[in-house]
Design an enzyme around this catalytic site. Structure first.
Site, short mmCIF file in Angstrom:
data_model
loop_
_atom_site.label_atom_id
_atom_site.label_comp_id
_atom_site.label_asym_id
_atom_site.label_seq_id
_atom_site.Cartn_x
_atom_site.Cartn_y
_atom_site.Cartn_z
CE1 TYR A 175 -3.71 2.55 0.52
CE2 TYR A 175 -2.39 3.31 2.43
CZ TYR A 175 -3.50 3.50 1.70
OH TYR A 175 -4.24 4.73 1.84
CG ASP A 270 5.85 3.47 0.84
OD1 ASP A 270 6.19 4.02 1.73
OD2 ASP A 270 4.89 3.35 0.48
CE LYS A 298 2.61 5.13 8.78
NZ LYS A 298 1.17 5.26 8.84
#
Length: 459
Positions: A175, A270, A298
């Site tokens: 994702y 990613d 994050k």
């Protein structure tokens, strides 16, 4: 120690062996949570599904409505019902120091007195970019953005601008945010053009995305053989975290590096989830791979909205205002978020930080495996650094196909039993657990006692 509002749980010991039933009272919350239920009903009237991100809508995976959180401190969160839980969600990863770390809170409070947003440059942005570049040598230049979705979307645009090509390869189960081109996925790793997996995504947009099976470099090679000079980039979670934690098999990441280099395409890591978590320098440091573009999120915002993408200086010179690839953001590099990120990174530099965190995570993973073996429950624990996932299946989990063999009914029962014992886990069988530096050895022991009891209810 967990301090629930309902009857107190057993005192944790250092032993990972199963505790007696009398020691493991199911305690943390009553079966019903009126305040959270009322809050959820009110939210549903005003927001789709009552949430601002689908993963917070927990009923499909857990059979219950979401808890509403009032506060967090260290390794614990407290709901609006007054129940306290030992937390392994950690805001889906960024709170590697735990909730409300004093150094981060103090820095953000001080920054807030100077203003909340300017829409103009600050030295904080430069300081954070310098810290990122030092930790990630592949990121000689950095552009700060507000979310992982913005970072990956911009990285793809940059790859297309650099190569003049349109197609990208992603992996089933990875994702990369909710931008249109990345909401495409082929079933069972089929080597076909993607089809939209969300309403509202134009088929022609999804058709620019090719999908391969994670950990299968052979499928990637076949795509390059078929589409060769049309492929701008391969984007990958170097450690998958969005189908549960799935580590890269030996040779997979090096093969992606070789294939993209050989065909004039770019390799995008990613690391929104793995950055600063599986190592200070992320998965690229841990596995010794030098990607062309890296996306971070994050942790770089210390719990506030912030992300970044970057690469070699020559490549990043294609980004506006010095180059033709446009990307912008009024709140990008917000002073509160950059301050939180800088304060967090400073803590991560402490000697032995990652060694201690990884040792705690390893104790947790090994203890879960041992408990499952004692209880005779088929279970896989995948872990890398301070990320782990539990799959209720007997087969090794190496890609999306094997991840979806997990027993959903057992997960739901396990999740509820852990919640009853005061342990807050990700409310999905396909998400990562995130131990933090705030989790003590006693917290890990308490968790393992709860795991033993929860698994005993599944036999």
């Amino acid at each position: 120690m967990i301090q629930p509002q309902q009857p107190a749980p057993a005192t944790a010991t250092d032993s990972p062996q199963p505790a007696a039933a009398s020691q493991l009272q199911q305690t943390a919350v009553p079966t019903t949570t009126p305040a959270s239920q009322r809050a959820y009903q009110q939210a549903c009237a005003l927001m789709p599904g009552g949430v601002n991100s689908p993963v917070r809508a927990t009923k499909a995976a857990t059979g219950r409505d979401p808890l509403f959180i009032a506060s967090g401190r260290g390794a614990h969160i407290t709901t609006i019902d007054g129940a306290t839980y030992l937390d392994y969600v950690a805001s889906w990863g960024p709170l590697i120091l735990g909730h409300a770390h004093p150094a981060v809170i103090a820095a953000v409070q001080q920054a807030a007195t100077q203003g909340l947003s300017f829409g103009a440059p600050t030295t904080l942005e430069t300081q954070l970019a310098a810290q990122i570049a030092a930790a990630y040598p592949s990121m000689q230049q950095v552009r700060l953005v507000n979310s992982g979705t913005e970072a990956t979307m911009s990285a793809l645009r940059l790859a297309r601008a650099a190569t003049g090509r349109n197609l990208i390869i992603k992996f089933a189960g990875n994702y990369h945010g909710h931008s249109d081109a990345l909401l495409a996925q082929a079933g069972s790793g089929a080597l076909t053009h993607g089809v939209p997996t969300s309403a509202g995504v134009p088929p022609q947009t999804a058709a620019t995305t090719l999908v391969a099976s994670y950990n299968n470099a052979h499928e990637v090679a076949e795509l390059f053989n078929k589409y060769n000079e049309e492929i701008a980039a391969v984007i990958v979670e170097p450690v998958a975290g969005n189908m549960g934690v799935v580590p890269p098999l030996q040779g997979f990441l090096p093969a992606l590096r070789e294939l993209t280099s050989a065909h004039g395409s770019l390799l995008i890591f990613d690391e929104v989830m793995t950055g600063f978590r599986v190592a200070f320098g992320g998965a690229q440091q841990r596995f010794g791979i030098d990607p062309d573009i890296t996306c971070l999120g994050k942790i770089v915002g210390g719990g506030l909205p912030l992300a970044a993408y970057g690469g070699k200086a020559q490549l990043m010179q294609l980004v506006s205002p010095v180059g033709p690839m446009y990307q912008a953001g009024t709140l990008a590099g917000n002073p509160l978020a950059t301050t939180a990120g800088l304060a967090t990174i400073e803590q991560l530099k402490r000697p032995g930080f990652y060694e201690g965190l990884e040792a705690q995570a390893a104790t947790l993973a090994q203890g879960i495996r041992a408990a499952a073996e004692r209880q005779g429950i088929p279970l896989q624990v995948n872990s890398v650094g301070a990320m782990l996932s539990v799959f209720f299946t007997s087969a090794p989990v190496t890609n999306l196909t094997t991840a979806t063999t997990t027993n959903a009914e057992r997960f739901t029962r396990f999740y509820q039993a852990m919640l009853d014992a005061g342990i807050y886990l990700p409310p999905s069988p396909f998400e990562a657990w995130f131990p933090s530096a705030a989790h003590t050895p006693e917290d890990i022991a308490t968790t393992l006692h709860a795991v033993e009891h929860a698994l005993s209810t599944l036999s």
